[in-house]
Motif scaffolding. Structure first.
Motif, PDB file in Angstrom:
ATOM      1  N   UNK A  23      -6.741  94.969  95.702  1.00  0.00           N
ATOM      2  CA  UNK A  23      -6.558  96.626  95.082  1.00  0.00           C
ATOM      3  C   UNK A  23      -5.439  96.351  94.096  1.00  0.00           C
ATOM      4  N   UNK A  24      -5.166  96.353  93.917  1.00  0.00           N
ATOM      5  CA  UNK A  24      -4.724  95.899  92.573  1.00  0.00           C
ATOM      6  C   UNK A  24      -5.007  95.147  91.765  1.00  0.00           C
ATOM      7  N   UNK A  25      -4.856  96.306  90.281  1.00  0.00           N
ATOM      8  CA  UNK A  25      -5.835  95.621  88.953  1.00  0.00           C
ATOM      9  C   UNK A  25      -5.153  96.096  87.893  1.00  0.00           C
ATOM     10  N   UNK A  26      -3.880  95.324  86.367  1.00  0.00           N
ATOM     11  CA  UNK A  26      -3.368  95.696  85.425  1.00  0.00           C
ATOM     12  C   UNK A  26      -4.874  95.287  84.933  1.00  0.00           C
ATOM     13  N   UNK A  27      -4.589  95.753  83.885  1.00  0.00           N
ATOM     14  CA  UNK A  27      -5.558  94.748  82.167  1.00  0.00           C
ATOM     15  C   UNK A  27      -5.009  95.810  81.153  1.00  0.00           C
ATOM     16  N   UNK A  28      -4.608  95.277  80.044  1.00  0.00           N
ATOM     17  CA  UNK A  28      -4.221  95.488  78.815  1.00  0.00           C
ATOM     18  C   UNK A  28      -5.089  94.942  77.957  1.00  0.00           C
ATOM     19  N   UNK A  29      -4.438  95.110  76.504  1.00  0.00           N
ATOM     20  CA  UNK A  29      -5.147  94.545  75.218  1.00  0.00           C
ATOM     21  C   UNK A  29      -4.415  93.156  74.888  1.00  0.00           C
ATOM     22  N   UNK A  30      -5.717  92.032  74.908  1.00  0.00           N
ATOM     23  CA  UNK A  30      -4.577  90.521  73.998  1.00  0.00           C
ATOM     24  C   UNK A  30      -5.635  90.028  73.076  1.00  0.00           C
ATOM     25  N   UNK A  31      -5.063  89.110  71.873  1.00  0.00           N
ATOM     26  CA  UNK A  31      -5.951  88.658  71.284  1.00  0.00           C
ATOM     27  C   UNK A  31      -6.610  87.610  71.569  1.00  0.00           C
ATOM     28  N   UNK A  83      -0.078  90.171  72.660  1.00  0.00           N
ATOM     29  CA  UNK A  83       0.078  90.864  71.098  1.00  0.00           C
ATOM     30  C   UNK A  83       2.059  91.310  71.205  1.00  0.00           C
ATOM     31  N   UNK A  84       2.321  91.754  72.406  1.00  0.00           N
ATOM     32  CA  UNK A  84       4.205  92.208  71.931  1.00  0.00           C
ATOM     33  C   UNK A  84       4.871  91.170  72.499  1.00  0.00           C
ATOM     34  N   UNK A  85       4.798  90.170  73.755  1.00  0.00           N
ATOM     35  CA  UNK A  85       5.291  89.278  74.183  1.00  0.00           C
ATOM     36  C   UNK A  85       5.235  87.916  73.450  1.00  0.00           C
ATOM     37  N   UNK A  86       3.588  87.593  73.095  1.00  0.00           N
ATOM     38  CA  UNK A  86       3.684  86.645  71.997  1.00  0.00           C
ATOM     39  C   UNK A  86       3.326  85.686  73.247  1.00  0.00           C
ATOM     40  N   UNK A  87       3.573  85.826  74.809  1.00  0.00           N
ATOM     41  CA  UNK A  87       3.218  85.209  75.647  1.00  0.00           C
ATOM     42  C   UNK A  87       1.137  84.354  76.068  1.00  0.00           C
ATOM     43  N   UNK A  88       1.423  83.327  76.465  1.00  0.00           N
ATOM     44  CA  UNK A  88      -0.591  82.573  76.118  1.00  0.00           C
ATOM     45  C   UNK A  88      -0.352  82.839  77.279  1.00  0.00           C
TER      46      UNK A  88
END
Length: 104
Positions: A60-68, A84-89
């Motif tokens: 039931x958990x859903x997390x969304x974020x903007x990525x490049x 783009x914030x953490x530079x993690x791939x």
């Protein structure tokens, strides 16, 4: 349109739909030459360098974020994306033109 013998060419793209928007050319084709299989590929839904929405779902958990997007990707294809914030791939699967499903 003109008649040409393309049976001698092993790589000729014989099933070329003239109105198919899901295909694009990868190279310039001079006038009078046949379209070859290596000259056509599926148009990617996600282009490299564009911002898309990454979604992580677990029950039931859903997390969304903007990525490049770091790669071009077609439907169902696995692509690399970067926060783009953490530079993690991260690696995700293309769902549509704006969404990548992240697998952790």
């Amino acid at each position: 349109m003109e008649r040409r013998d393309v049976l001698v060419q092993r790589d000729a793209f014989l099933n070329f739909p003239t109105e198919d928007s899901s295909l694009e050319l990868t190279e310039n084709i001079p006038v009078g030459l046949p379209v070859l299989n290596r000259s056509v590929h599926a148009r990617p839904l996600i282009r490299r360098g564009r911002l898309v929405e990454a979604v992580y779902q677990d029950g039931g958990l859903s997390i969304s974020l903007k990525v490049e997007s770091l790669e071009d990707g077609s439907l169902g294809q696995t692509v690399r994306v970067r926060n783009p914030k953490t530079k993690r791939e991260l690696i995700g699967k293309v769902q549509n033109e704006q969404t990548v499903l992240i697998a952790l």
